[in-house]
Design an enzyme around this catalytic site. Structure first.
Site, short mmCIF file in Angstrom:
data_model
loop_
_atom_site.label_atom_id
_atom_site.label_comp_id
_atom_site.label_asym_id
_atom_site.label_seq_id
_atom_site.Cartn_x
_atom_site.Cartn_y
_atom_site.Cartn_z
N ASP A 123 1.30 5.29 1.52
CA ASP A 123 0.96 6.26 2.57
C ASP A 123 1.00 7.67 1.99
OD1 ASP A 123 1.20 4.06 4.27
OD2 ASP A 123 2.76 4.96 5.54
N HIS A 137 -1.74 10.75 6.21
CA HIS A 137 -1.63 9.65 7.18
C HIS A 137 -1.16 10.17 8.54
CE1 HIS A 137 -0.96 5.69 8.74
NE2 HIS A 137 0.32 5.63 8.52
N GLU A 156 4.80 0.52 1.16
CA GLU A 156 5.24 -0.49 2.13
C GLU A 156 4.74 -1.87 1.74
OE1 GLU A 156 5.30 2.57 5.94
OE2 GLU A 156 3.39 1.75 5.30
N HIS A 199 0.83 -1.21 0.00
CA HIS A 199 0.00 0.00 0.00
C HIS A 199 0.86 1.25 0.00
CE1 HIS A 199 1.02 -0.34 4.28
NE2 HIS A 199 0.85 0.99 4.32
ZN LIG Z 1 1.12 2.61 5.73
#
Ligand SMILES: [Zn+2]
Length: 212
Positions: free
Chosen positions: A52, A56, A173, A50
């Site tokens: 970020d 976030h 990540e 995913h």
């Molecule tokens: Zn994340």
């Protein structure tokens, strides 16, 4: 084009960051009853491979929708840091000129070999703060890693996340298979779904390069 898949599959029972609820796929319609198949898809915004966004962590930070689609596609660079538990500035400094020519920097630790094992979320390789601050000074669209996070699993303050996100560099990540990309130039893509006001989103990350 050769397209190399860098995302883990999303499915019930998949590995998840401690505390994250699992994804849910529930039938809304079936071939037998309605004559077509449709499913409810539900998951946390930081599930699996995913991205970020600044939103976030940063008050007033940009969500993913604030970036044009082109932000998520660009020349990539893989830096091998396979033997490291702490990724140091001296491991990265030799790549300075090539980082400058790239939009995405992918740190290849090999930690994705532990995907599915409990140890995947324990003591994974992380960037030392000096290395993160040095990397954040480049004009990168994103920095990716084949491990759960750019900060330790128990970090509350997330200094590496903040160093990148405050400069508009998104984080990717839980990448996988970075070793399959090879040394030739490639285009990296990590397009998120166009949800509004999102802090993060699973992505189908790929590396693309002309077929030999
Ligand atoms: Zn994340």
């Amino acid at each position: 084009m050769r397209v190399i898949d860098l995302s883990h599959p999303i499915q019930p029972g998949m590995p998840l960051f401690p505390g994250t609820p699992g994804p849910r796929l529930e039938p809304l319609a079936s071939l037998e009853r309605e004559g077509y198949v449709e499913q409810w898809m539900g998951m946390a915004s930081h599930t699996g491979t995913h991205i970020d966004a600044p939103a976030h962590l940063l008050p007033g930070g940009r969500g993913l929708e604030a970036f044009p689609a082109g932000h998520f596609v660009g020349p990539g660079l893989v830096i091998p840091v396979r033997s490291e538990t702490l990724i140091r500035l001296e491991d990265l400094a030799p790549y300075e000129a090539r980082i400058r020519e790239s939009r995405f920097l992918l740190l290849h630790t090999g930690w994705d070999a532990r995907w599915g094992a409990p140890s995947y979320f324990e003591a994974f390789p992380i960037l030392e703060t000096a290395a993160a601050e040095w990397l954040a000074s480049f004009d990168l669209a994103g920095i990716g890693i084949d491990a759960p996070s750019l900060d330790p699993v128990d970090s509350q303050s997330l200094p590496n996340h903040r160093a990148f996100l405050s400069r508009g560099t998104c984080l990717i990540e839980n990448l996988r298979s970075l070793g399959a990309i090879g040394p030739e130039p490639f285009l990296f893509s990590c397009l998120p779904l166009p949800f509004r006001e999102t802090d993060g989103c699973p992505v189908r990350a790929v590396a693309m390069r002309p077929a030999p």
